[in-house]
Design a protein around this motif. Structure first.
Motif, PDB file in Angstrom:
ATOM      1  N   TYR A  33      66.336  60.800  46.078  1.00  0.00           N
ATOM      2  CA  TYR A  33      65.842  60.339  47.383  1.00  0.00           C
ATOM      3  C   TYR A  33      66.793  59.281  47.910  1.00  0.00           C
ATOM      4  N   GLU A  34      67.172  59.416  49.155  1.00  0.00           N
ATOM      5  CA  GLU A  34      67.967  58.403  49.849  1.00  0.00           C
ATOM      6  C   GLU A  34      67.556  58.436  51.311  1.00  0.00           C
ATOM      7  N   LYS A  35      66.918  57.379  51.750  1.00  0.00           N
ATOM      8  CA  LYS A  35      66.429  57.383  53.130  1.00  0.00           C
ATOM      9  C   LYS A  35      66.534  55.985  53.729  1.00  0.00           C
ATOM     10  N   TYR A  36      66.751  55.961  55.042  1.00  0.00           N
ATOM     11  CA  TYR A  36      66.961  54.701  55.748  1.00  0.00           C
ATOM     12  C   TYR A  36      65.923  54.523  56.847  1.00  0.00           C
ATOM     13  N   PHE A  37      65.624  53.267  57.109  1.00  0.00           N
ATOM     14  CA  PHE A  37      64.581  52.919  58.067  1.00  0.00           C
ATOM     15  C   PHE A  37      65.091  51.808  58.987  1.00  0.00           C
ATOM     16  N   ASN A  38      64.347  51.534  60.029  1.00  0.00           N
ATOM     17  CA  ASN A  38      64.656  50.429  60.942  1.00  0.00           C
ATOM     18  C   ASN A  38      66.070  50.511  61.520  1.00  0.00           C
ATOM     19  N   GLY A  39      66.523  51.726  61.788  1.00  0.00           N
ATOM     20  CA  GLY A  39      67.836  51.893  62.395  1.00  0.00           C
ATOM     21  C   GLY A  39      69.003  51.752  61.436  1.00  0.00           C
ATOM     22  N   CYS A  40      68.718  51.573  60.155  1.00  0.00           N
ATOM     23  CA  CYS A  40      69.790  51.433  59.165  1.00  0.00           C
ATOM     24  C   CYS A  40      70.353  52.798  58.784  1.00  0.00           C
ATOM     25  N   THR A  41      71.586  52.790  58.309  1.00  0.00           N
ATOM     26  CA  THR A  41      72.252  54.004  57.838  1.00  0.00           C
ATOM     27  C   THR A  41      72.922  53.706  56.500  1.00  0.00           C
ATOM     28  N   ALA A  42      73.558  54.709  55.933  1.00  0.00           N
ATOM     29  CA  ALA A  42      74.264  54.536  54.661  1.00  0.00           C
ATOM     30  C   ALA A  42      75.426  53.549  54.786  1.00  0.00           C
ATOM     31  N   ASP A  43      75.904  53.328  56.010  1.00  0.00           N
ATOM     32  CA  ASP A  43      77.031  52.418  56.227  1.00  0.00           C
ATOM     33  C   ASP A  43      76.599  50.956  56.348  1.00  0.00           C
ATOM     34  N   CYS A  44      75.305  50.715  56.422  1.00  0.00           N
ATOM     35  CA  CYS A  44      74.812  49.350  56.597  1.00  0.00           C
ATOM     36  C   CYS A  44      74.965  48.536  55.312  1.00  0.00           C
ATOM     37  N   ARG A  45      75.201  47.249  55.489  1.00  0.00           N
ATOM     38  CA  ARG A  45      75.251  46.308  54.369  1.00  0.00           C
ATOM     39  C   ARG A  45      74.265  45.184  54.669  1.00  0.00           C
ATOM     40  N   ILE A  46      73.389  44.913  53.714  1.00  0.00           N
ATOM     41  CA  ILE A  46      72.287  43.977  53.922  1.00  0.00           C
ATOM     42  C   ILE A  46      72.370  42.842  52.913  1.00  0.00           C
ATOM     43  N   HIS A  47      72.093  41.629  53.355  1.00  0.00           N
ATOM     44  CA  HIS A  47      72.070  40.476  52.459  1.00  0.00           C
ATOM     45  C   HIS A  47      70.924  40.646  51.462  1.00  0.00           C
TER      46      HIS A  47
END
Length: 329
Positions: A33-47
């Motif tokens: 499973y790999e899924k993104y929410f709140n407008g995030c994508t696989a390219d996003c980096r989060i603190h």
């Protein structure tokens, strides 16, 4: 996989864990499973906040494997030969690397001086000056921000490199994790923007170039899952020993305990306190790397910061594991 339970899981995410940016589930090394929410994508980096601490633990293990650090029993001041012990100070002289890793070192503050910390030019020196005091060595005292930077200083002083450079060569690059650069914030506004951003790749540092120990690293859910899988593999990645199996085992067994919450703690990893063996890296806002060694499962969750999030570990056990483990009971 149970599609009905996955549908239920995503309803729960939207209702009770709505700040999740992305989630990855691995089982036996395979991505289920790999899924993104709140407008995030696989390219996003989060603190990922305090998940940074567990990454630091991995790096300490690698430094030990390479002979830069001899033992967790080494005294902290061995790594800071220029530090002058103030008259009458004895506690600090007996604090070891292990005390820092297990959150059993005392500090001189009752309430963490965050403003002075964030406005200091050197987080390591600032924190080292707060180490010791009248507290009892060996008593669990979790230090969210002011404390782990000493470990960053130990890594830098022992390896002769910045934590970012050491991590890039010995951990990030081998695992295919992209962390672009060290980040030094010029203002409070810049730091706050980093905390809420989804597109800044880096590891925070002070003006002196010391990378933060307890916070400040931005990762993707896939990056986080790779760290969990590395530890589940006993430190091996693509056939190469990245960190010794002995360190992965030692750092993820109980060495201390937060009695107030009955939470066992390893070397900057939280240890599962139930019948199934496992461990977690946990950061503010609901950032998690969860490893269940019994089920050979890794769950990573990167979250957009918000206060007072619901228990992510309970969420994983109640909804994620049942959806992706056919043997779950």
């Amino acid at each position: 996989m149970n599609q009905e339970k996955i549908t239920e899981l995503e309803k729960v995410i939207n209702k009770d864990h709505s700040n999740i940016g992305g989630m990855v589930v691995l089982k036996n090394g395979e991505t289920l499973y790999e899924k993104y929410f709140n407008g995030c994508t696989a390219d996003c980096r989060i603190h990922v906040y305090s998940v940074t601490k567990s990454i630091l633990s991995v790096l300490v293990g690698i430094a030990m494997d390479q002979g830069y650090i001899k033992s967790v029993s080494q005294k902290v001041l061995d790594f800071f030969p220029d530090y002058t012990v103030k008259k009458g100070e004895k506690t600090i002289q007996n604090i070891t690397l292990e005390h820092l890793l297990t959150m059993t070192a005392p500090y001189k503050y009752k309430f963490a001086p965050y403003i002075k910390y964030f406005t200091s030019d050197n987080f390591v020196k600032f924190t080292l000056n707060l180490l010791g005091g009248r507290g009892q060595i060996g008593d669990f005292c979790y230090t969210p921000l002011i404390g782990p930077d000493i470990l960053s200083g130990i890594l830098s002083n022992s390896t002769g490199r910045s934590v970012f450079d050491f991590a890039s060569e010995n951990l990030f690059s081998p695992l295919g994790i992209a962390v672009a650069r060290s980040l030094t914030f010029q203002s409070k506004e810049e730091q706050m923007a980093f905390n809420t951003s989804t597109n800044i790749s880096g590891w925070a540092s002070d003006p002196a170039g010391n990378n933060t120990g307890g916070w400040g690293l931005s990762l993707s859910p896939v990056d986080m899952a790779k760290i969990g899988q590395l530890y589940l593999n006993g430190g091996v990645w693509n056939g190469k020993q990245i960190v010794s199996k002995s360190w992965t085992e030692e750092s993820t067994k109980e060495h201390s305990r937060w009695e107030k919450c009955s939470l066992p703690y390893g070397y900057l990893w939280w240890i599962s306190g139930d019948t199934e063996q496992g461990f977690s890296a946990m950061g503010d806002g609901g950032n998690v790397i969860y490893v269940n060694t019994h089920r050979e499962m890794v769950v990573s969750i990167a979250s957009l910061f918000t206060k007072n999030v619901k228990d992510r570990i309970a969420f994983i056990k109640d909804y994620v594991e049942p959806a992706f483990d056919k043997n779950f009971s």
